[in-house]
Design an enzyme around this catalytic site. Structure first.
Site, PDB file in Angstrom:
ATOM      1  N   ASP A   1      -9.271  78.095  64.425  1.00 36.98           N
ATOM      2  CA  ASP A   1      -9.530  77.378  63.176  1.00 36.98           C
ATOM      3  C   ASP A   1      -8.232  77.065  62.427  1.00 36.98           C
ATOM      4  O   ASP A   1      -7.244  77.789  62.550  1.00 36.98           O
ATOM      5  CB  ASP A   1     -10.456  78.232  62.296  1.00 36.98           C
ATOM      6  CG  ASP A   1     -11.138  77.404  61.221  1.00 36.98           C
ATOM      7  OD1 ASP A   1     -11.179  76.162  61.344  1.00 36.98           O
ATOM      8  OD2 ASP A   1     -11.634  78.001  60.247  1.00 36.98           O
ATOM      9  N   GLY A   2      -8.253  75.989  61.652  1.00 37.30           N
ATOM     10  CA  GLY A   2      -7.129  75.687  60.770  1.00 37.30           C
ATOM     11  C   GLY A   2      -6.278  74.500  61.182  1.00 37.30           C
ATOM     12  O   GLY A   2      -5.233  74.248  60.568  1.00 37.30           O
TER      13      GLY A   2
ATOM     14  N   LEU B   1      -7.487  84.940  85.644  1.00 34.73           N
ATOM     15  CA  LEU B   1      -8.044  84.838  84.288  1.00 34.73           C
ATOM     16  C   LEU B   1      -9.217  83.863  84.320  1.00 34.73           C
ATOM     17  O   LEU B   1      -9.139  82.818  84.975  1.00 34.73           O
ATOM     18  CB  LEU B   1      -6.963  84.298  83.337  1.00 34.73           C
ATOM     19  CG  LEU B   1      -7.416  83.902  81.919  1.00 34.73           C
ATOM     20  CD1 LEU B   1      -7.723  85.155  81.087  1.00 34.73           C
ATOM     21  CD2 LEU B   1      -6.329  83.078  81.209  1.00 34.73           C
TER      22      LEU B   1
ATOM     23  N   HIS C   1      -4.966  68.791  65.426  1.00 42.43           N
ATOM     24  CA  HIS C   1      -5.680  69.047  66.687  1.00 42.43           C
ATOM     25  C   HIS C   1      -4.719  68.926  67.878  1.00 42.43           C
ATOM     26  O   HIS C   1      -4.814  69.690  68.837  1.00 42.43           O
ATOM     27  CB  HIS C   1      -6.848  68.069  66.852  1.00 42.43           C
ATOM     28  CG  HIS C   1      -7.905  68.229  65.791  1.00 42.43           C
ATOM     29  ND1 HIS C   1      -8.435  69.457  65.458  1.00 42.43           N
ATOM     30  CD2 HIS C   1      -8.528  67.326  64.979  1.00 42.43           C
ATOM     31  CE1 HIS C   1      -9.346  69.300  64.504  1.00 42.43           C
ATOM     32  NE2 HIS C   1      -9.410  68.016  64.185  1.00 42.43           N
TER      33      HIS C   1
ATOM     34  N   TRP D   1     -20.270  67.908  65.223  1.00 46.64           N
ATOM     35  CA  TRP D   1     -20.699  66.499  65.306  1.00 46.64           C
ATOM     36  C   TRP D   1     -20.877  65.916  63.910  1.00 46.64           C
ATOM     37  O   TRP D   1     -20.957  64.691  63.751  1.00 46.64           O
ATOM     38  CB  TRP D   1     -22.028  66.376  66.068  1.00 46.64           C
ATOM     39  CG  TRP D   1     -21.956  66.708  67.535  1.00 46.64           C
ATOM     40  CD1 TRP D   1     -22.562  67.770  68.149  1.00 46.64           C
ATOM     41  CD2 TRP D   1     -21.278  65.990  68.574  1.00 46.64           C
ATOM     42  NE1 TRP D   1     -22.289  67.761  69.491  1.00 46.64           N
ATOM     43  CE2 TRP D   1     -21.510  66.673  69.796  1.00 46.64           C
ATOM     44  CE3 TRP D   1     -20.490  64.840  68.604  1.00 46.64           C
ATOM     45  CZ2 TRP D   1     -20.994  66.243  71.016  1.00 46.64           C
ATOM     46  CZ3 TRP D   1     -19.973  64.412  69.830  1.00 46.64           C
ATOM     47  CH2 TRP D   1     -20.224  65.104  71.009  1.00 46.64           C
TER      48      TRP D   1
HETATM   49  C1  IPE Z   1     -15.669  76.663  63.905  1.00 46.60           C
HETATM   50  O1  IPE Z   1     -14.811  76.160  62.952  1.00 46.60           O
HETATM   51  C2  IPE Z   1     -15.628  75.811  65.134  1.00 46.60           C
HETATM   52  C3  IPE Z   1     -14.360  75.781  65.833  1.00 46.60           C
HETATM   53  C4  IPE Z   1     -13.262  76.408  65.522  1.00 46.60           C
HETATM   54  C5  IPE Z   1     -14.336  74.959  67.000  1.00 46.60           C
HETATM   55  P1  IPE Z   1     -15.323  75.250  61.736  1.00 46.60           P
HETATM   56  O2  IPE Z   1     -14.100  74.913  60.979  1.00 46.60           O
HETATM   57  O3  IPE Z   1     -16.148  74.133  62.244  1.00 46.60           O
HETATM   58  O4  IPE Z   1     -16.261  76.263  60.951  1.00 46.60           O
HETATM   59  P2  IPE Z   1     -16.706  76.295  59.435  1.00 46.60           P
HETATM   60  O5  IPE Z   1     -17.334  74.970  59.123  1.00 46.60           O
HETATM   61  O6  IPE Z   1     -15.483  76.533  58.610  1.00 46.60           O
HETATM   62  O7  IPE Z   1     -17.661  77.452  59.350  1.00 46.60           O
HETATM   63  C1  IPE Z   2     -10.524  73.882  64.202  1.00 47.62           C
HETATM   64  O1  IPE Z   2      -9.792  73.393  63.127  1.00 47.62           O
HETATM   65  C2  IPE Z   2     -10.790  72.834  65.259  1.00 47.62           C
HETATM   66  C3  IPE Z   2     -12.172  72.318  65.286  1.00 47.62           C
HETATM   67  C4  IPE Z   2     -13.161  72.771  64.572  1.00 47.62           C
HETATM   68  C5  IPE Z   2     -12.431  71.215  66.194  1.00 47.62           C
HETATM   69  P1  IPE Z   2     -10.481  72.633  61.931  1.00 47.62           P
HETATM   70  O2  IPE Z   2     -10.540  71.186  62.248  1.00 47.62           O
HETATM   71  O3  IPE Z   2     -11.791  73.274  61.584  1.00 47.62           O
HETATM   72  O4  IPE Z   2      -9.425  72.890  60.790  1.00 47.62           O
HETATM   73  P2  IPE Z   2      -9.722  73.192  59.246  1.00 47.62           P
HETATM   74  O5  IPE Z   2     -10.661  74.351  59.192  1.00 47.62           O
HETATM   75  O6  IPE Z   2     -10.334  71.941  58.664  1.00 47.62           O
HETATM   76  O7  IPE Z   2      -8.375  73.509  58.692  1.00 47.62           O
HETATM   77 MG    MG Z   3     -12.301  74.752  60.293  1.00 44.24          MG
END
Ligand code: IPE
Ligand code: IPE
Ligand code: MG
Length: 229
Positions: free
Chosen positions: A13-14, A124, A30, A62
């Site tokens: 995430d992030g 792995l 990304h 989505w």
């Molecule tokens: C969860 O992250 C999905 C992935 C990292 C692929 P999100 O960013 O979509 O989750 P929420 O919306 O903060 O819970």
């Molecule tokens: C995780 O990063 C990747 C996916 C969910 C595809 P985010 O796109 O959720 O990044 P933030 O949470 O908005 O920073």
């Molecule tokens: Mg996120």
């Protein structure tokens, strides 16, 4: 003493916030995130990880704007096409969990080709979760048990996948977001502040070292305390 191998799962995430912090479009995050995946996969065997499950795209993702979704799908296809050779050379078996029926045909083809080319690799097992929902997976596994079938824990576990030993989520959120809910029953959980694009081998090593320092009791009482009763 040889250490046992472990299943590590990561909620990557992030990416968006990493990009926003730098005044860049989300897709730049990304793209950088894909580099972090490469670093992590490379470092995993050296950390004693035998199964690595990475959350790449949730079924709820989505809901994002189509431009972002399309860009993520494109990156995913490029990642598969570029990494398959390296995976095969390094003994990394690549498989994808989640639904396939909503993915672009080019992505489905790249998945099939990567899975086929790395099928026999044994160093792995890299599992990428794409269009993945843990709740949906549990429903699917339950359905597979059938109305009068085997409704044991073992059957459900076999239907969803291996238990997670260590769950890591980057970028500060402390939630599972529909990831491996059943499999994380006794997972150690580590929530770190670092954004996914900045995650590296050192972070993984530190996380696994922390995991190995944990006393996992699974509901029991540790042996020495039993003796001291
Ligand atoms: C969860 O992250 C999905 C992935 C990292 C692929 P999100 O960013 O979509 O989750 P929420 O919306 O903060 O819970
Ligand atoms: C995780 O990063 C990747 C996916 C969910 C595809 P985010 O796109 O959720 O990044 P933030 O949470 O908005 O920073
Ligand atoms: Mg996120």
């Amino acid at each position: 003493m040889t250490q046992s191998t472990c299943h590590v799962a990561i909620i990557m995430d992030g990416n968006g916030r990493w990009a926003a912090d730098r005044g860049l479009p989300r897709i730049a995050g990304h793209r950088k995130g894909a580099d972090a995946v490469r670093r992590t996969v490379e470092a995993a065997p050296g950390c004693g990880i035998d199964v690595l499950t990475l959350y790449a795209f949730s079924s709820d993702n989505w809901r994002r704007p189509p431009e972002e979704v399309n860009a993520i799908m494109r990156l995913f296809r490029i990642y598969l096409e570029q990494e398959v050779e390296r995976c095969a050379a390094n003994g990394v078996r690549l498989s994808v969990i989640g639904r396939r029926d909503r993915l672009p045909a080019s992505v489905v083809a790249a998945i099939a080709s990567a899975e086929g080319a790395t099928r026999d690799c044994g160093v792995l097992h890299l599992r990428l979760a794409v269009d993945y929902s843990s709740r949906d997976e549990m429903v699917r596994a339950a359905r597979a048990c059938g109305v009068s079938g085997d409704w044991s824990r073992e059957a459900l576990s076999a239907g969803v996948g291996p238990d997670v030993d260590l769950l890591i989520r980057t970028s500060g959120e402390r939630r599972l977001s529909d990831f491996l809910l059943w499999e994380c029953a006794y997972a150690e959980m580590l929530f770190i502040e670092r954004r996914w694009p900045e995650f590296g081998a050192r972070d993984l090593e530190d996380a696994v070292a922390w995991f190995r320092s944990r006393e996992r009791r699974f509901g029991a009482i540790p042996e020495p305390r039993l003796a001291a009763r």
